[in-house]
Design an enzyme around this catalytic site. Structure first.
Site, PDB file in Angstrom:
ATOM      1  N   ASP A  12      16.666 -65.228 -35.034  1.00 30.63           N
ATOM      2  CA  ASP A  12      15.389 -65.733 -35.530  1.00 30.63           C
ATOM      3  C   ASP A  12      15.649 -66.592 -36.780  1.00 30.63           C
ATOM      4  O   ASP A  12      16.561 -67.413 -36.789  1.00 30.63           O
ATOM      5  CB  ASP A  12      14.428 -64.558 -35.788  1.00 30.63           C
ATOM      6  CG  ASP A  12      13.008 -64.984 -36.090  1.00 30.63           C
ATOM      7  OD1 ASP A  12      12.249 -65.237 -35.139  1.00 30.63           O
ATOM      8  OD2 ASP A  12      12.650 -65.058 -37.279  1.00 30.63           O
ATOM      9  N   TRP A  13      14.883 -66.430 -37.857  1.00 33.72           N
ATOM     10  CA  TRP A  13      15.092 -67.231 -39.061  1.00 33.72           C
ATOM     11  C   TRP A  13      16.464 -66.998 -39.672  1.00 33.72           C
ATOM     12  O   TRP A  13      16.974 -67.853 -40.409  1.00 33.72           O
ATOM     13  CB  TRP A  13      13.994 -66.955 -40.088  1.00 33.72           C
ATOM     14  CG  TRP A  13      12.926 -67.999 -40.077  1.00 33.72           C
ATOM     15  CD1 TRP A  13      11.703 -67.925 -39.479  1.00 33.72           C
ATOM     16  CD2 TRP A  13      12.994 -69.302 -40.668  1.00 33.72           C
ATOM     17  NE1 TRP A  13      11.007 -69.090 -39.673  1.00 33.72           N
ATOM     18  CE2 TRP A  13      11.774 -69.955 -40.400  1.00 33.72           C
ATOM     19  CE3 TRP A  13      13.965 -69.974 -41.396  1.00 33.72           C
ATOM     20  CZ2 TRP A  13      11.501 -71.245 -40.836  1.00 33.72           C
ATOM     21  CZ3 TRP A  13      13.701 -71.269 -41.835  1.00 33.72           C
ATOM     22  CH2 TRP A  13      12.485 -71.888 -41.558  1.00 33.72           C
ATOM     23  N   TRP A  43       2.784 -68.000 -31.210  1.00 36.44           N
ATOM     24  CA  TRP A  43       3.118 -67.171 -32.362  1.00 36.44           C
ATOM     25  C   TRP A  43       2.703 -67.852 -33.661  1.00 36.44           C
ATOM     26  O   TRP A  43       2.147 -67.204 -34.566  1.00 36.44           O
ATOM     27  CB  TRP A  43       4.609 -66.867 -32.377  1.00 36.44           C
ATOM     28  CG  TRP A  43       5.126 -66.432 -33.717  1.00 36.44           C
ATOM     29  CD1 TRP A  43       6.081 -67.041 -34.468  1.00 36.44           C
ATOM     30  CD2 TRP A  43       4.690 -65.301 -34.495  1.00 36.44           C
ATOM     31  NE1 TRP A  43       6.273 -66.368 -35.655  1.00 36.44           N
ATOM     32  CE2 TRP A  43       5.433 -65.301 -35.696  1.00 36.44           C
ATOM     33  CE3 TRP A  43       3.740 -64.306 -34.294  1.00 36.44           C
ATOM     34  CZ2 TRP A  43       5.261 -64.334 -36.693  1.00 36.44           C
ATOM     35  CZ3 TRP A  43       3.565 -63.338 -35.281  1.00 36.44           C
ATOM     36  CH2 TRP A  43       4.318 -63.355 -36.456  1.00 36.44           C
ATOM     37  N   ASP A 103      12.644 -63.310 -23.781  1.00 41.01           N
ATOM     38  CA  ASP A 103      11.881 -63.596 -24.994  1.00 41.01           C
ATOM     39  C   ASP A 103      10.984 -64.812 -24.743  1.00 41.01           C
ATOM     40  O   ASP A 103      11.482 -65.911 -24.490  1.00 41.01           O
ATOM     41  CB  ASP A 103      12.867 -63.869 -26.130  1.00 41.01           C
ATOM     42  CG  ASP A 103      12.241 -64.455 -27.381  1.00 41.01           C
ATOM     43  OD1 ASP A 103      11.008 -64.407 -27.522  1.00 41.01           O
ATOM     44  OD2 ASP A 103      13.012 -64.959 -28.225  1.00 41.01           O
ATOM     45  N   HIS A 154      12.123 -60.626 -28.058  1.00 37.95           N
ATOM     46  CA  HIS A 154      12.584 -61.499 -29.129  1.00 37.95           C
ATOM     47  C   HIS A 154      13.582 -60.801 -30.049  1.00 37.95           C
ATOM     48  O   HIS A 154      14.570 -61.401 -30.474  1.00 37.95           O
ATOM     49  CB  HIS A 154      11.384 -61.999 -29.929  1.00 37.95           C
ATOM     50  CG  HIS A 154      11.741 -62.928 -31.047  1.00 37.95           C
ATOM     51  ND1 HIS A 154      12.331 -64.151 -30.837  1.00 37.95           N
ATOM     52  CD2 HIS A 154      11.609 -62.794 -32.401  1.00 37.95           C
ATOM     53  CE1 HIS A 154      12.540 -64.750 -32.005  1.00 37.95           C
ATOM     54  NE2 HIS A 154      12.112 -63.947 -32.960  1.00 37.95           N
TER      55      HIS A 154
END
Length: 304
Positions: free
Chosen positions: A128-129, A168, A255, A285
Site C-alpha cells: 500500500d502506501w 475507496w 484485491d 488488500h
C-alpha cells in the site's frame, strides 16, 4: 478535542495516549522512538542486532501492527525486523493540519528515519502506501537496499488506478468516521479478524483530530497529471527499469483496489525476471492480515 503540541517549526500535532496501546493482541513489542522534524516517530526493532535487516513498511490506514504475523517467523529465521510507524499513524505523532501531509514530505521523513537509526543495507518489504513511499526511497538511495519485495501497492504517474481505488478515495473522504478496525476486516477476506485485532487497528485514532493523515493519504495518490509526485515517480520508474537486484511480488490478485498491478512491476523491472513471484487466494488488500505467515515463508525461502 485532543491535546496538541507544536514543533519548533510550528507544526501542530496530536500524540495518541500510550495507554491506547496497552495489551495489544499478538503484538508484545516495545516501541523505540526517533525525532524527525520535531515529530516523534515510533518503530519496532526486533531480532538479532547483527542479522540481515528487513525494513517492513505499512500503508493506509494501518500501522506497524499490520506485521504481527510476519515478525515472529522472520525473527526466528535470524532476521532483524525494523518496522516504523509512518508520521500520522500508529504510535508516531500526528500533525493535525491535513496540508502537512504530502507525498514528497513522507518520502523525506522516511529518508530521515533511515538516517536517524543508521539502517544497514536492507531488504525492503512494502505494501500500500508503504510501497508508494518505499519504492521512491529505494530509487533515490539504491545502494542502501540489496533486495526489494512488494505486495499490493503501486507507483502511479498521473493515471487512474481503476474503479476500485476511485471507490475507496470517495469513501475515505465521505465516511463520518474512519473505523479502521471495520475497514481492515472488510479488506481482509481470507480470515476473520478478532475483536482484539480490530481494536488494535483503532487504537491510534481516538478521535478525528488524530486522523488528518488517514484522511489525507488517499487524496495524495497521484492519479492525475496535476498531482504532486508525478515527476518524482516518473524519475523513480527510470531507476526501476534499470534495477537488476532481486525484486519479487507477493500479491493478492483478489484485491479490488490494487490487485491487478503486479504484472507491471514484473514486466518492467529487470531484477524481477526469474524471481519466485507468488499470488495468494483468497485474499484482499491487506496481504499481511490474510497471508502473513505465507508471505514471511516466501521471503525466507527467497532470501535464503
Amino acid at each position: 478535542m485532543a491535546d496538541t503540541a507544536t514543533t519548533p517549526d510550528g507544526i501542530e500535532f496530536a500524540r495518541t495516549p500510550d495507554d491506547r496501546f496497552d495489551n495489544l493482541a499478538d503484538f508484545p513489542y516495545e516501541p523505540k522512538y526517533v525525532e524527525i522534524d520535531g515529530l516523534r516517530m515510533a518503530y519496532v526493532d526486533e531480532g538479532a542486532a547483527d542479522g540481515p535487516v528487513m525494513l517492513l513498511l505499512h500503508g493506509e490506514p494501518t500501522w506497524g501492527y499490520l506485521y504481527r504475523r510476519m515478525i515472529p517467523p522472520l525473527v526466528a529465521a535470524g532476521y532483524r525486523c525494523v518496522v516504523p510507524d509512518l508520521i500520522g499513524f500508529g504510535r508516531s505523532d500526528k500533525p493535525t493540519d491535513r496540508s502537512v501531509y504530502t507525498y514528497s514530505g513522507h518520502v523525506a521523513w522516511m529518508h530521515a528515519f533511515i538516517d536517524a537509526i543508521d539502517l544497514p543495507t536492507a531488504t525492503l518489504f512494502a505494501q500500500d502506501w508503504g510501497g508508494l513511499i518505499g519504492l521512491r526511497v529505494v530509487a533515490e538511495q539504491p545502494d542502501r537496499f540489496g533486495r526489494v519485495a512488494i505486495g499490493n501497492t503501486a507507483l502511479p504517474v498521473g493515471k487512474s488506478l481503476g474503479p476500485g481505488f476511485d471507490m475507496w478515495l470517495a469513501a475515505s473522504q465521505n465516511m463520518a468516521f474512519m473505523d479502521c478496525g471495520a475497514l481492515l476486516q472488510r479488506a481482509t477476506t481470507a480470515r476473520e479478524l478478532t475483536d482484539g485485532e480490530m481494536d488494535a487497528y483503532r487504537a491510534p485514532f481516538p478521535d478525528e483530530a488524530h486522523m488528518a493523515g488517514a484522511r489525507e493519504f488517499p487524496t495524495l495518490v497521484c492519479i492525475t497529471p496535476d498531482h504532486g509526485g508525478v515527476a518524482e515517480n516518473t524519475a523513480a520508474w527510470a531507476v526501476w527499469e534499470q534495477w537488476a537486484k532481486p525484486f519479487v511480488t507477493l500479491w493478492c490478485p483478489g484485491d479490488p483496489v490494487l490487485g491487478q498491478l503486479h504484472d507491471e512491476f514484473i514486466e518492467r523491472i529487470p531484477g524481477a525476471q526469474g524471481q519466485p513471484h507468488q499470488e495468494f487466494s483468497p485474499g484482499g488488500h491487506f496481504v499481511q492480515d490474510d497471508h502473513g505467515e505465507d508471505i514471511a515463508a516466501a521471503l525466507i525461502d527467497w532470501m535464503g
